[in-house]
Design a protein around this motif. Structure first.
Motif, short mmCIF file in Angstrom:
data_model
loop_
_atom_site.label_atom_id
_atom_site.label_comp_id
_atom_site.label_asym_id
_atom_site.label_seq_id
_atom_site.Cartn_x
_atom_site.Cartn_y
_atom_site.Cartn_z
N LEU A 48 17.44 23.11 -86.68
CA LEU A 48 17.93 21.99 -86.32
C LEU A 48 19.46 21.87 -86.57
CD1 LEU A 48 15.19 19.69 -87.54
CD2 LEU A 48 15.44 20.64 -85.34
N GLY A 49 20.05 21.23 -85.78
CA GLY A 49 21.52 20.98 -86.05
C GLY A 49 21.76 19.67 -86.77
N GLY A 50 22.82 19.25 -87.03
CA GLY A 50 23.13 18.15 -87.97
C GLY A 50 22.91 17.02 -87.45
N PHE A 51 23.15 16.76 -85.91
CA PHE A 51 22.81 15.33 -85.38
C PHE A 51 21.23 15.11 -85.31
CE2 PHE A 51 21.76 12.95 -81.73
CZ PHE A 51 22.51 11.69 -82.14
N VAL A 52 20.50 16.23 -85.24
CA VAL A 52 19.19 16.17 -84.81
C VAL A 52 18.72 15.82 -86.21
CG1 VAL A 52 17.07 17.29 -84.21
CG2 VAL A 52 19.05 17.26 -82.74
N LEU A 53 18.93 16.84 -87.28
CA LEU A 53 18.53 16.43 -88.53
C LEU A 53 18.59 15.37 -88.93
CD1 LEU A 53 17.33 17.89 -91.02
CD2 LEU A 53 19.51 18.54 -91.85
N ALA A 54 19.93 14.66 -88.94
CA ALA A 54 20.38 13.35 -89.44
C ALA A 54 19.36 12.20 -88.73
CB ALA A 54 21.48 13.00 -89.13
N MET A 55 19.05 12.34 -87.51
CA MET A 55 18.43 11.26 -86.64
C MET A 55 16.83 11.35 -86.89
SD MET A 55 20.80 9.58 -85.58
CE MET A 55 20.64 8.54 -83.96
N THR A 56 16.34 12.75 -87.03
CA THR A 56 14.93 12.84 -87.29
C THR A 56 14.53 12.35 -88.62
OG1 THR A 56 13.11 14.35 -87.12
CG2 THR A 56 14.97 15.14 -87.90
N THR A 57 15.30 12.57 -89.68
CA THR A 57 15.25 12.10 -91.03
C THR A 57 15.23 10.49 -91.11
OG1 THR A 57 16.20 14.13 -91.84
CG2 THR A 57 15.85 12.29 -93.50
N VAL A 58 16.45 9.85 -90.45
CA VAL A 58 16.54 8.48 -90.37
C VAL A 58 15.34 7.89 -89.63
CG1 VAL A 58 17.78 6.74 -89.20
CG2 VAL A 58 19.04 8.46 -90.24
N ALA A 59 14.87 8.25 -88.64
CA ALA A 59 13.76 7.68 -87.87
C ALA A 59 12.43 7.75 -88.59
CB ALA A 59 13.46 8.57 -86.43
N THR A 60 12.36 9.18 -89.36
CA THR A 60 11.05 9.01 -90.18
C THR A 60 10.92 8.29 -91.23
OG1 THR A 60 10.88 11.42 -89.88
CG2 THR A 60 9.73 10.60 -91.58
N TYR A 61 12.26 7.93 -92.00
CA TYR A 61 12.33 6.85 -92.87
C TYR A 61 12.14 5.60 -92.61
CZ TYR A 61 14.21 4.10 -96.77
OH TYR A 61 14.83 3.28 -97.73
N SER A 62 12.96 5.43 -91.34
CA SER A 62 12.92 3.77 -90.98
C SER A 62 11.50 3.62 -90.14
CB SER A 62 14.11 3.50 -90.15
OG SER A 62 15.13 3.71 -90.71
N SER A 63 10.54 3.14 -90.77
CA SER A 63 9.44 2.91 -89.99
C SER A 63 9.47 1.48 -89.38
CB SER A 63 8.09 2.87 -91.10
OG SER A 63 8.36 1.92 -91.95
N VAL A 64 8.05 1.20 -88.87
CA VAL A 64 8.11 -0.23 -88.12
C VAL A 64 8.38 -1.42 -89.06
CG1 VAL A 64 5.49 -0.47 -88.20
CG2 VAL A 64 6.66 -1.47 -86.45
N SER A 65 8.05 -1.13 -90.28
CA SER A 65 8.33 -2.28 -91.26
C SER A 65 9.73 -2.57 -91.47
CB SER A 65 7.85 -1.97 -92.68
OG SER A 65 8.35 -0.78 -93.41
N SER A 66 10.58 -1.26 -91.33
CA SER A 66 12.14 -1.68 -91.19
C SER A 66 12.45 -2.66 -89.94
CB SER A 66 12.72 -0.47 -91.08
OG SER A 66 12.36 0.46 -91.68
N PHE A 67 11.70 -2.84 -88.80
CA PHE A 67 11.94 -3.77 -87.83
C PHE A 67 10.96 -5.09 -87.71
CE2 PHE A 67 14.29 -0.12 -86.52
CZ PHE A 67 15.14 -0.06 -85.72
#
Length: 495
Positions: A48-67
């Protein structure tokens, strides 16, 4: 309300796109296969490159409860909830900053595919590894149910189609594309989901500002109707103890979340790690603080008594979307929270599968010197992902309430179980098998019991009790038990 095709269409097209991307990546990976299915399926071949690593970690952390749940709380509590949520900016920085480099180095040394591989090697304990797998599957299942429920409820409220239709449209698709695509598919689709979250958040912000007559008008309404929302403690609704509880749950102790820690195994190089920390910290802050800000601004759109819609804060954001946006734009907007839901489901589902197949089944076969072919490994991994996902899907048909509370319970349980096992395992030489087992078992049991009976210290969330008990168990157990072999420690600590 009858179903609205314009609300359904954007979500359906988005889910089909996710499925297509996952299938494409799986086929591409198969053509380039190095013969190591497990490494590819569960870690994306550590590429994984930096952008994909960042976004997959963000997406995993930010669940539906975040929205949904979080902004709903912000609507009810006000700016105090936003001030609390600022701690979430540190989440990705802490995980990748503290464990990122060391976990990556260690996993490459011992050829670890999962975080349980690292735990098993560090503590030299099959019992601890099996306990880790059981805890991951149980708490991940609770979290996944919350994601299915949150996404489907939002879908129902905005499109007018039934809750079950929502589950089928995005629930079944995410299970299928996770089973097909493996970690690489999950990581790339997570990155796309994170982008969808940001776009959806921006559209909703514009819609609510417009529907509420602009920022100044909304703030004037809040000042007149509910001035306590402008105070840090919200007239007693946001006490300091709640600040402390949330800072621990969604900030400091997120270092112990296995679904985030596994990302530390998957990146390509140090440059990618550093880039991910910067990008991820900015995005996670903008997303979580931004959505809670939108929750407060929804006071300018939802001004009447909402008791007719139920007392759950989970109903606030769906109502705000329907009230402030046209059906088609609302359909596009809910792609964001649904993306948050499916990105969390896919990541947890894959990690749970790796715990069952790689960490329990295959390990036991290897101990007995029974070889398993690549083809059988592939079939079992994908089948397990599919079956586990379907079980969670069917559980979600009769939904529990209050997504936020379910999510926080699972967060706390995972953090209690793994925080000290990860952190002290990586940075304290004396941490050993006895200490780790006591910490994981003792902390988790105490956490669950205190949650069940509502036992608190100074009105602070039960995570405090769980974490303290877990630390005491780790320290005492590590002094009672045998020291870890020096050769093993050499992998983790350079003299």
């Amino acid at each position: 309300m009858s179903g609205n095709i314009w609300g359904l269409l954007p979500v359906f097209l988005f889910m089909m796109a996710m499925l297509a991307v996952s299938i494409y990546l799986r086929n591409a990976a198969s053509k380039k296969s190095s013969g190591n299915f497990l490494n590819e399926y569960f870690t994306g071949s550590r590429s994984l490159g930096g952008f994909v690593l960042a976004m997959t970690t963000v997406a995993t952390y930010s669940s539906v409860s975040s929205f949904v749940g979080g902004p709903g709380q912000a609507w009810d509590i006000g700016f105090g909830w936003i001030y609390m949520s600022v701690i979430q900016v540190t989440a990705l920085f802490l995980v990748l900053g503290i464990l990122g480099k060391k976990m990556a180095i260690v996993s490459r040394k011992i050829n670890a595919v999962t975080v349980i591989d690292v735990i098993r090697h560090r503590y030299q304990s099959d019992a601890l590894a099996n306990l880790s797998a059981v805890i991951i599957v149980l708490f991940f299942s609770a979290t996944m149910v919350a994601q299915f429920v949150g996404g489907a409820k939002l879908f129902e409220a905005v499109t007018g189609y039934s809750y079950v239709v929502g589950l089928v449209v995005f629930g079944l698709v995410v299970v299928i594309y996770t089973a097909v695509g493996g970690f690489r598919g999950v990581a790339v689709t997570d990155a796309l989901c994170a982008i969808a979250m940001l776009v959806g958040m921006f559209i909703l912000l514009v819609g609510i500002l417009k529907a509420g007559g602009g920022y100044v008008s909304i703030m004037e309404q809040i000042t007149v109707r509910r001035p306590e929302l402008l105070e840090p403690f919200s007239g007693g609704n946001m006490p300091m103890t709640l600040y402390i509880s949330q800072w621990m749950l969604v900030g400091i102790f997120t270092v112990g979340l296995p679904q985030s820690v596994v990302r530390c195994i998957t990146y390509k190089d140090t440059k990618s790690l550093h880039r991910a920390i910067i990008i991820g910290t900015i995005v996670i802050g903008a997303m979580n603080v931004g959505m809670n800000f939108i929750g407060v601004l929804s006071q300018g759109v939802l001004t009447e008594d909402l008791s007719a819609y139920g007392n759950s804060v989970d109903n606030i954001m769906p109502l705000a979307i329907v009230r402030s946006l046209s059906p088609l734009v609302a359909g596009i907007t809910i792609i964001g929270p649904i993306a948050a839901s499916i990105s969390t489901i896919s990541s947890l589902l894959l990690t749970a599968t790796s715990s069952i197949i790689k960490d329990i089944y295959m390990y036991e076969k290897e101990k007995r010197q029974q070889k398993i072919s690549e083809r059988k490994t592939s079939m079992l991994s994908q089948l397990c992902t599919l079956v586990l996902g379907l079980i969670i899907f069917f559980i979600s048909i009769n939904p529990p309430d209050v997504i936020w509370k379910i999510n926080m319970f699972a967060f706390g349980g995972l953090e209690t179980a793994f925080f000290w096992v990860f952190v002290l395992g990586m940075f304290w030489k004396k941490a050993n098998k006895t200490g780790a087992i006591w910490a994981m078992a003792g902390g988790t049991i105490v956490y669950c019991v205190t949650m069940l009976f509502g036992i608190e210290i100074m009105e602070i969330h039960q995570i405090l009790i769980g974490i303290v008990v877990s630390l005491l168990c780790m320290v005492i157990g590590s002094h009672v038990g045998k020291n870890v072999d020096k050769e093993i420690l050499g992998t983790y600590f350079c003299e």
